[in-house]
Design a protein around this motif. Structure first.
Motif, PDB file in Angstrom:
ATOM      1  N   CYS A   1       0.819  -1.214   0.000  1.00  0.00           N
ATOM      2  CA  CYS A   1       0.000   0.000   0.000  1.00  0.00           C
ATOM      3  C   CYS A   1       0.855   1.268   0.000  1.00  0.00           C
ATOM      4  CB  CYS A   1      -0.951   0.004   1.201  1.00  0.00           C
ATOM      5  SG  CYS A   1      -2.305  -1.178   1.042  1.00  0.00           S
ATOM      6  N   SER A   2       2.124   1.142   0.352  1.00  0.00           N
ATOM      7  CA  SER A   2       3.017   2.305   0.431  1.00  0.00           C
ATOM      8  C   SER A   2       3.899   2.453  -0.805  1.00  0.00           C
ATOM      9  CB  SER A   2       3.901   2.194   1.682  1.00  0.00           C
ATOM     10  OG  SER A   2       3.125   2.149   2.845  1.00  0.00           O
ATOM     11  N   LEU A   3       3.585   1.697  -1.847  1.00  0.00           N
ATOM     12  CA  LEU A   3       4.433   1.696  -3.040  1.00  0.00           C
ATOM     13  C   LEU A   3       4.579   3.086  -3.654  1.00  0.00           C
ATOM     14  CD1 LEU A   3       5.817  -0.826  -4.004  1.00  0.00           C
ATOM     15  CD2 LEU A   3       4.099  -1.098  -5.783  1.00  0.00           C
ATOM     16  N   ARG A   4       3.481   3.824  -3.721  1.00  0.00           N
ATOM     17  CA  ARG A   4       3.527   5.180  -4.283  1.00  0.00           C
ATOM     18  C   ARG A   4       4.472   6.065  -3.476  1.00  0.00           C
ATOM     19  NH1 ARG A   4       3.106   7.781  -8.601  1.00  0.00           N
ATOM     20  NH2 ARG A   4       1.259   6.564  -9.154  1.00  0.00           N
ATOM     21  N   LYS A   5       4.362   6.004  -2.148  1.00  0.00           N
ATOM     22  CA  LYS A   5       5.210   6.832  -1.284  1.00  0.00           C
ATOM     23  C   LYS A   5       6.677   6.419  -1.378  1.00  0.00           C
ATOM     24  CE  LYS A   5       1.417   7.662   1.948  1.00  0.00           C
ATOM     25  NZ  LYS A   5       0.868   7.348   3.282  1.00  0.00           N
ATOM     26  N   LEU A   6       6.924   5.109  -1.505  1.00  0.00           N
ATOM     27  CA  LEU A   6       8.304   4.636  -1.653  1.00  0.00           C
ATOM     28  C   LEU A   6       8.918   5.138  -2.958  1.00  0.00           C
ATOM     29  CD1 LEU A   6       7.872   0.953  -0.390  1.00  0.00           C
ATOM     30  CD2 LEU A   6       9.238   2.729   0.714  1.00  0.00           C
ATOM     31  N   LYS A   7       8.127   5.120  -4.006  1.00  0.00           N
ATOM     32  CA  LYS A   7       8.619   5.605  -5.309  1.00  0.00           C
ATOM     33  C   LYS A   7       8.941   7.087  -5.235  1.00  0.00           C
ATOM     34  CE  LYS A   7       7.601   5.645 -10.255  1.00  0.00           C
ATOM     35  NZ  LYS A   7       6.637   5.258 -11.318  1.00  0.00           N
ATOM     36  N   GLU A   8       8.051   7.845  -4.616  1.00  0.00           N
ATOM     37  CA  GLU A   8       8.268   9.296  -4.493  1.00  0.00           C
ATOM     38  C   GLU A   8       9.483   9.592  -3.618  1.00  0.00           C
ATOM     39  OE1 GLU A   8       4.515  10.546  -2.978  1.00  0.00           O
ATOM     40  OE2 GLU A   8       3.533  10.600  -4.960  1.00  0.00           O
ATOM     41  N   ALA A   9       9.773   8.706  -2.657  1.00  0.00           N
ATOM     42  CA  ALA A   9      10.942   8.896  -1.784  1.00  0.00           C
ATOM     43  C   ALA A   9      12.248   8.664  -2.533  1.00  0.00           C
ATOM     44  CB  ALA A   9      10.853   7.961  -0.584  1.00  0.00           C
ATOM     45  N   GLY A  10      12.183   7.899  -3.652  1.00  0.00           N
ATOM     46  CA  GLY A  10      13.390   7.635  -4.434  1.00  0.00           C
ATOM     47  C   GLY A  10      13.865   6.200  -4.395  1.00  0.00           C
ATOM     48  N   ILE A  11      13.049   5.297  -3.858  1.00  0.00           N
ATOM     49  CA  ILE A  11      13.419   3.878  -3.811  1.00  0.00           C
ATOM     50  C   ILE A  11      13.452   3.313  -5.230  1.00  0.00           C
ATOM     51  CG2 ILE A  11      12.691   1.577  -3.037  1.00  0.00           C
ATOM     52  CD1 ILE A  11      13.853   3.366  -0.836  1.00  0.00           C
ATOM     53  N   THR A  12      14.539   2.593  -5.550  1.00  0.00           N
ATOM     54  CA  THR A  12      14.699   2.044  -6.899  1.00  0.00           C
ATOM     55  C   THR A  12      14.480   0.539  -6.951  1.00  0.00           C
ATOM     56  OG1 THR A  12      17.091   1.763  -6.553  1.00  0.00           O
ATOM     57  CG2 THR A  12      16.352   3.848  -7.534  1.00  0.00           C
TER      58      THR A  12
ATOM     59  N   ALA B   1       1.089  -4.990  -8.621  1.00  0.00           N
ATOM     60  CA  ALA B   1       0.990  -3.739  -7.862  1.00  0.00           C
ATOM     61  C   ALA B   1       1.772  -2.620  -8.557  1.00  0.00           C
ATOM     62  CB  ALA B   1       1.506  -3.942  -6.443  1.00  0.00           C
ATOM     63  N   ILE B   2       2.946  -2.956  -9.093  1.00  0.00           N
ATOM     64  CA  ILE B   2       3.756  -1.961  -9.811  1.00  0.00           C
ATOM     65  C   ILE B   2       3.031  -1.516 -11.084  1.00  0.00           C
ATOM     66  CG2 ILE B   2       5.918  -1.598 -11.066  1.00  0.00           C
ATOM     67  CD1 ILE B   2       7.256  -3.496  -9.033  1.00  0.00           C
ATOM     68  N   ASP B   3       2.383  -2.454 -11.758  1.00  0.00           N
ATOM     69  CA  ASP B   3       1.606  -2.107 -12.961  1.00  0.00           C
ATOM     70  C   ASP B   3       0.445  -1.181 -12.608  1.00  0.00           C
ATOM     71  OD1 ASP B   3       3.261  -3.645 -14.519  1.00  0.00           O
ATOM     72  OD2 ASP B   3       1.966  -5.423 -14.491  1.00  0.00           O
ATOM     73  N   ILE B   4      -0.231  -1.462 -11.496  1.00  0.00           N
ATOM     74  CA  ILE B   4      -1.328  -0.598 -11.040  1.00  0.00           C
ATOM     75  C   ILE B   4      -0.793   0.791 -10.737  1.00  0.00           C
ATOM     76  CG2 ILE B   4      -2.987  -0.202  -9.163  1.00  0.00           C
ATOM     77  CD1 ILE B   4      -3.272  -3.278  -8.956  1.00  0.00           C
ATOM     78  N   LEU B   5       0.376   0.841 -10.123  1.00  0.00           N
ATOM     79  CA  LEU B   5       0.996   2.113  -9.761  1.00  0.00           C
ATOM     80  C   LEU B   5       1.271   2.980 -10.989  1.00  0.00           C
ATOM     81  CD1 LEU B   5       2.264   3.746  -7.380  1.00  0.00           C
ATOM     82  CD2 LEU B   5       4.427   2.625  -7.933  1.00  0.00           C
ATOM     83  N   SER B   6       1.661   2.340 -12.080  1.00  0.00           N
ATOM     84  CA  SER B   6       1.986   3.103 -13.298  1.00  0.00           C
ATOM     85  C   SER B   6       0.754   3.743 -13.930  1.00  0.00           C
ATOM     86  CB  SER B   6       2.676   2.186 -14.322  1.00  0.00           C
ATOM     87  OG  SER B   6       1.800   1.156 -14.732  1.00  0.00           O
ATOM     88  N   ASP B   7      -0.438   3.241 -13.585  1.00  0.00           N
ATOM     89  CA  ASP B   7      -1.675   3.760 -14.173  1.00  0.00           C
ATOM     90  C   ASP B   7      -2.377   4.786 -13.291  1.00  0.00           C
ATOM     91  OD1 ASP B   7      -1.319   2.061 -16.336  1.00  0.00           O
ATOM     92  OD2 ASP B   7      -2.444   0.427 -15.410  1.00  0.00           O
ATOM     93  N   ILE B   8      -1.987   4.873 -12.019  1.00  0.00           N
ATOM     94  CA  ILE B   8      -2.705   5.731 -11.073  1.00  0.00           C
ATOM     95  C   ILE B   8      -1.737   6.682 -10.380  1.00  0.00           C
ATOM     96  CG2 ILE B   8      -4.158   5.764  -8.996  1.00  0.00           C
ATOM     97  CD1 ILE B   8      -5.140   2.986  -9.728  1.00  0.00           C
ATOM     98  N   GLU B   9      -2.045   7.970 -10.399  1.00  0.00           N
ATOM     99  CA  GLU B   9      -1.184   8.967  -9.772  1.00  0.00           C
ATOM    100  C   GLU B   9      -1.544   9.213  -8.306  1.00  0.00           C
ATOM    101  OE1 GLU B   9       1.509  10.473 -10.940  1.00  0.00           O
ATOM    102  OE2 GLU B   9       1.356   9.265 -12.754  1.00  0.00           O
ATOM    103  N   ASP B  10      -2.823   9.137  -7.966  1.00  0.00           N
ATOM    104  CA  ASP B  10      -3.287   9.457  -6.621  1.00  0.00           C
ATOM    105  C   ASP B  10      -3.001   8.301  -5.648  1.00  0.00           C
ATOM    106  OD1 ASP B  10      -4.977  11.142  -4.743  1.00  0.00           O
ATOM    107  OD2 ASP B  10      -6.073   9.239  -4.708  1.00  0.00           O
ATOM    108  N   SER B  11      -2.376   8.596  -4.513  1.00  0.00           N
ATOM    109  CA  SER B  11      -1.989   7.566  -3.538  1.00  0.00           C
ATOM    110  C   SER B  11      -3.193   6.819  -2.981  1.00  0.00           C
ATOM    111  CB  SER B  11      -1.208   8.191  -2.380  1.00  0.00           C
ATOM    112  OG  SER B  11       0.039   8.655  -2.827  1.00  0.00           O
ATOM    113  N   LYS B  12      -4.242   7.557  -2.634  1.00  0.00           N
ATOM    114  CA  LYS B  12      -5.422   6.923  -2.039  1.00  0.00           C
ATOM    115  C   LYS B  12      -6.115   6.009  -3.048  1.00  0.00           C
ATOM    116  CE  LYS B  12      -8.539   6.444   1.258  1.00  0.00           C
ATOM    117  NZ  LYS B  12      -9.464   5.520   0.599  1.00  0.00           N
TER     118      LYS B  12
END
Length: 339
Positions: free
Chosen positions: A272-283, A307-318
């Motif tokens: 659930c924190s994947l978006r925040k981890l990406k924004e933090a700079g986790i590679t 989950a990574i594929d879903i992340l690429s389609d959605i910008e909003d964290s919630k």
């Protein structure tokens, strides 16, 4: 973000690759080390022989290297115990040189003295600083930068805010950063834990315990003794109960039941924190798996990839969190949140 998965047996490499793993890490403990030091001085904090948790022969490492040549998914090798005896550094350096000679370049190391020893011996390799070293903040990152670290692996207790601060304030750019995403959430910080993971003893982090407040008058440990006595009595009752239900237990252990009992992230989850981890700079995202069943690891990697594929389609964290819960957890969220 790339998926990094733990490997316990070379037979599982292809399965992990086909599931979508971008990188694999494994332990390597040759017979010579076990013969001389056994579990008393671990090489990589996983001194287990009873089940597949690491690779135990150089010939197997050669086979794994050939697999890497074919499938092009790199393998990093762990030497991540907290410290070693002085006499052991030469032995470890020779192991690493042998591995480099057959084509391995990336090593996960926690002991700063070992990193300095390799530098002193002019052994050229890529070093991923293990989470067991516990890079805590920007000051520690500044120090470790002097050691030519190519990747920082954040330990389990780092918050996303900590990681973001370390990454954004790091003067050295274009480095890689790895965070735990699935499995083995632990109440200990690895850098301060001196327990063993071996066949002979139960892992300290697996032992049941209960936190409770002692009264101010308990100055002679009588209350502690009574609680311990009660605990062991309860444990004995549970064991007797289990013995009476042997047939039921064997049924649960059938392959079909195990498959049905799979819960994504049951021992630690950060999806659930994947978006925040990406924004933090986790590679890179670590799926811990040495010793886990390959069936569960395959499911973990495939679910993380989704989950990574879903992340690429959605910008909003919630909106991302809601979709992940809907598509991946099926109302079976473990509640074992890393972040």
């Amino acid at each position: 973000m790339k998926i990094v998965a733990g490997l316990g047996c070379i037979d599982d490499y292809i399965t992990l690759v086909k599931a979508g793993t971008d990188e694999v890490f494994c332990g390597y403990v040759p017979y010579e080390w076990n013969k001389k030091y056994s579990s008393v001085f671990p090489l990589n904090r996983r001194e287990v022989l009873y089940y597949n948790i690491q690779i135990g022969s150089f010939e197997d490492m050669k086979i794994l290297r050939k697999m890497v040549d074919v499938y092009k998914v790199p393998v990093s090798i762990t030497f991540n115990y907290l410290y070693y005896l002085e006499e052991q550094y030469e032995m470890i350096a020779n192991m690493i040189k042998n591995l480099i000679d057959i084509g391995f370049r990336d090593f996960i190391i926690a002991d700063i003295a070992l990193i300095l020893y390799l530098k002193e011996k002019d052994i050229q390799c890529s070093i991923h600083l293990s989470g067991e070293c516990a890079e805590l903040n920007q000051l520690s990152i500044d120090f470790f930068n002097k050691l030519n670290i190519s990747r920082y692996i954040f330990h389990r207790k780092n918050t996303i805010e900590d990681m973001s601060s370390c990454i954004s304030n790091n003067k050295v750019k274009n480095l890689q950063y790895e965070a735990f995403i699935l499995n083995e959430r632990c109440h200990y910080t690895g850098a301060f834990c001196n327990s063993l993971h071996c066949d002979e003893l139960i892992h300290l982090c697996k032992m049941p315990y209960q936190l409770s407040k002692l009264s101010a008058q308990a100055n002679n440990f009588k209350e502690v003794d009574s609680k311990l006595e009660f605990y062991y009595k309860e444990l004995e009752n549970q064991e007797n109960e289990e013995d009476l239900n042997t047939e039921d237990r064997e049924c649960v252990e059938s392959g079909e039941e195990i498959a049905e009992s799979y819960v994504l992230g049951s021992t630690g989850c950060g999806l659930c924190s994947l978006r925040k981890l990406k924004e933090a700079g986790i590679t890179h995202l670590k799926v811990v798996g040495r010793g886990n069943s390959i069936e569960n690891m395959e499911k973990d990697v495939r679910n993380l990839k989704r989950a990574i594929d879903i992340l690429s389609d959605i910008e909003d964290s919630k909106a991302y969190e809601d979709k992940v819960k809907d598509k991946l957890f099926n109302d079976k969220c473990s509640g074992q949140c890393y972040y």
